[in-house]
Design a protein around this motif. Structure first.
Motif, PDB file in Angstrom:
ATOM      1  N   PHE A  21       0.820  -1.211   0.000  1.00 52.05           N
ATOM      2  CA  PHE A  21       0.000   0.000   0.000  1.00 52.05           C
ATOM      3  C   PHE A  21       0.855   1.263   0.000  1.00 52.05           C
ATOM      4  CE2 PHE A  21      -3.506  -2.833   1.137  1.00 52.05           C
ATOM      5  CZ  PHE A  21      -4.542  -2.263   0.404  1.00 52.05           C
ATOM      6  N   ALA A  22       1.985   1.228   0.706  1.00 53.55           N
ATOM      7  CA  ALA A  22       2.890   2.388   0.716  1.00 53.55           C
ATOM      8  C   ALA A  22       3.410   2.665  -0.694  1.00 53.55           C
ATOM      9  CB  ALA A  22       4.050   2.144   1.671  1.00 53.55           C
ATOM     10  N   MET A  23       3.712   1.625  -1.439  1.00 50.67           N
ATOM     11  CA  MET A  23       4.190   1.783  -2.819  1.00 50.67           C
ATOM     12  C   MET A  23       3.153   2.487  -3.690  1.00 50.67           C
ATOM     13  SD  MET A  23       5.984  -1.958  -3.367  1.00 50.67           S
ATOM     14  CE  MET A  23       6.009  -1.799  -5.134  1.00 50.67           C
ATOM     15  N   ARG A  24       1.895   2.359  -3.330  1.00 52.04           N
ATOM     16  CA  ARG A  24       0.800   2.971  -4.088  1.00 52.04           C
ATOM     17  C   ARG A  24       0.383   4.322  -3.517  1.00 52.04           C
ATOM     18  NH1 ARG A  24       0.859  -2.304  -4.308  1.00 52.04           N
ATOM     19  NH2 ARG A  24       0.216  -3.431  -6.159  1.00 52.04           N
ATOM     20  N   GLY A  25       1.114   4.796  -2.486  1.00 52.98           N
ATOM     21  CA  GLY A  25       0.884   6.126  -1.959  1.00 52.98           C
ATOM     22  C   GLY A  25      -0.190   6.256  -0.897  1.00 52.98           C
ATOM     23  N   TYR A  26      -0.662   5.149  -0.355  1.00 57.57           N
ATOM     24  CA  TYR A  26      -1.678   5.197   0.701  1.00 57.57           C
ATOM     25  C   TYR A  26      -1.075   5.698   2.010  1.00 57.57           C
ATOM     26  CZ  TYR A  26      -5.232   2.528  -1.849  1.00 57.57           C
ATOM     27  OH  TYR A  26      -6.175   2.122  -2.753  1.00 57.57           O
ATOM     28  N   SER A  27      -1.870   6.401   2.804  1.00 59.39           N
ATOM     29  CA  SER A  27      -1.509   6.692   4.185  1.00 59.39           C
ATOM     30  C   SER A  27      -1.791   5.438   4.991  1.00 59.39           C
ATOM     31  CB  SER A  27      -2.350   7.843   4.729  1.00 59.39           C
ATOM     32  OG  SER A  27      -2.029   9.036   4.069  1.00 59.39           O
ATOM     33  N   LEU A  28      -0.916   5.153   5.945  1.00 57.79           N
ATOM     34  CA  LEU A  28      -1.021   3.899   6.681  1.00 57.79           C
ATOM     35  C   LEU A  28      -1.296   4.132   8.159  1.00 57.79           C
ATOM     36  CD1 LEU A  28       2.122   2.144   5.170  1.00 57.79           C
ATOM     37  CD2 LEU A  28      -0.242   1.905   4.415  1.00 57.79           C
ATOM     38  N   ILE A  41       9.181  -0.297  11.344  1.00 58.10           N
ATOM     39  CA  ILE A  41       8.436  -0.388  10.085  1.00 58.10           C
ATOM     40  C   ILE A  41       8.009   1.002   9.627  1.00 58.10           C
ATOM     41  CG2 ILE A  41       6.297  -1.233   9.020  1.00 58.10           C
ATOM     42  CD1 ILE A  41       6.580  -3.693  10.928  1.00 58.10           C
ATOM     43  N   MET A  42       7.519   1.823  10.546  1.00 56.69           N
ATOM     44  CA  MET A  42       7.093   3.180  10.205  1.00 56.69           C
ATOM     45  C   MET A  42       8.252   3.969   9.595  1.00 56.69           C
ATOM     46  SD  MET A  42       5.594   6.248  12.622  1.00 56.69           S
ATOM     47  CE  MET A  42       7.133   6.499  13.488  1.00 56.69           C
ATOM     48  N   SER A  43       9.392   3.931  10.238  1.00 57.87           N
ATOM     49  CA  SER A  43      10.566   4.665   9.757  1.00 57.87           C
ATOM     50  C   SER A  43      10.975   4.206   8.364  1.00 57.87           C
ATOM     51  CB  SER A  43      11.721   4.476  10.739  1.00 57.87           C
ATOM     52  OG  SER A  43      12.869   5.110  10.281  1.00 57.87           O
ATOM     53  N   GLU A  44      10.992   2.905   8.169  1.00 56.54           N
ATOM     54  CA  GLU A  44      11.382   2.334   6.881  1.00 56.54           C
ATOM     55  C   GLU A  44      10.424   2.760   5.765  1.00 56.54           C
ATOM     56  OE1 GLU A  44      11.299  -2.130   5.236  1.00 56.54           O
ATOM     57  OE2 GLU A  44      12.658  -1.840   6.930  1.00 56.54           O
ATOM     58  N   LEU A  45       9.123   2.682   6.021  1.00 53.40           N
ATOM     59  CA  LEU A  45       8.131   3.015   4.990  1.00 53.40           C
ATOM     60  C   LEU A  45       8.106   4.515   4.693  1.00 53.40           C
ATOM     61  CD1 LEU A  45       5.227   0.657   6.076  1.00 53.40           C
ATOM     62  CD2 LEU A  45       6.774   0.365   4.134  1.00 53.40           C
ATOM     63  N   GLN A  46       8.246   5.340   5.728  1.00 56.02           N
ATOM     64  CA  GLN A  46       8.265   6.787   5.504  1.00 56.02           C
ATOM     65  C   GLN A  46       9.474   7.191   4.677  1.00 56.02           C
ATOM     66  OE1 GLN A  46       8.037   8.082   9.615  1.00 56.02           O
ATOM     67  NE2 GLN A  46       5.930   8.782   9.324  1.00 56.02           N
ATOM     68  N   THR A  47      10.618   6.613   4.992  1.00 63.84           N
ATOM     69  CA  THR A  47      11.849   6.947   4.282  1.00 63.84           C
ATOM     70  C   THR A  47      11.822   6.458   2.835  1.00 63.84           C
ATOM     71  OG1 THR A  47      13.111   6.830   6.338  1.00 63.84           O
ATOM     72  CG2 THR A  47      14.356   6.662   4.284  1.00 63.84           C
ATOM     73  N   ASN A  50       7.924   7.775   1.270  1.00 67.07           N
ATOM     74  CA  ASN A  50       7.451   9.132   1.552  1.00 67.07           C
ATOM     75  C   ASN A  50       5.931   9.191   1.750  1.00 67.07           C
ATOM     76  OD1 ASN A  50       7.879  11.878   2.029  1.00 67.07           O
ATOM     77  ND2 ASN A  50       7.414  12.390  -0.099  1.00 67.07           N
ATOM     78  N   VAL A  51       5.427   8.298   2.610  1.00 66.37           N
ATOM     79  CA  VAL A  51       3.993   8.249   2.915  1.00 66.37           C
ATOM     80  C   VAL A  51       3.768   8.558   4.390  1.00 66.37           C
ATOM     81  CG1 VAL A  51       3.391   6.614   1.077  1.00 66.37           C
ATOM     82  CG2 VAL A  51       4.068   5.757   3.330  1.00 66.37           C
TER      83      VAL A  51
END
Length: 83
Positions: A21-28, A41-47, A50-51
């Motif tokens: 979902f992060a790859m598709r630009g969704y807010s998580l 996980i949050m840090s990894e996905l945000q970096t 950029n979600v």
């Protein structure tokens, strides 16, 4: 921006779904009983993607906490996934 709530997001399937979902630009909105893993996980996905990512320490087996948890969300997500 569309939001997805992923329950048990630190499980292997939860991490995979969150990444998809992060790859598709969704807010998580990610939940787990393991706060440290959620932060990682949050840090990894945000970096990487950029979600927007919010984390919540939440035990899905504590049934009495379901309603208060959902009511605490600022906005109900379009998608909810339990892993």
């Amino acid at each position: 921006m569309k939001k997805v709530l992923i329950l048990a997001a630190t499980s292997d399937i939860g991490k995979y779904i969150a990444t998809s979902f992060a790859m598709r630009g969704y807010s998580l909105l990610l939940t787990s009983t393991d706060k440290n893993s959620l932060q990682h996980i949050m840090s990894e996905l945000q970096t990487k993607y950029n979600v927007s990512v919010e984390t919540f320490q939440f035990d899905i087996t504590a049934y009495n906490s379901h309603k208060p948890f959902l009511e605490s969300l600022f906005e109900f997500p379009e998608i909810v996934i339990c892993c």
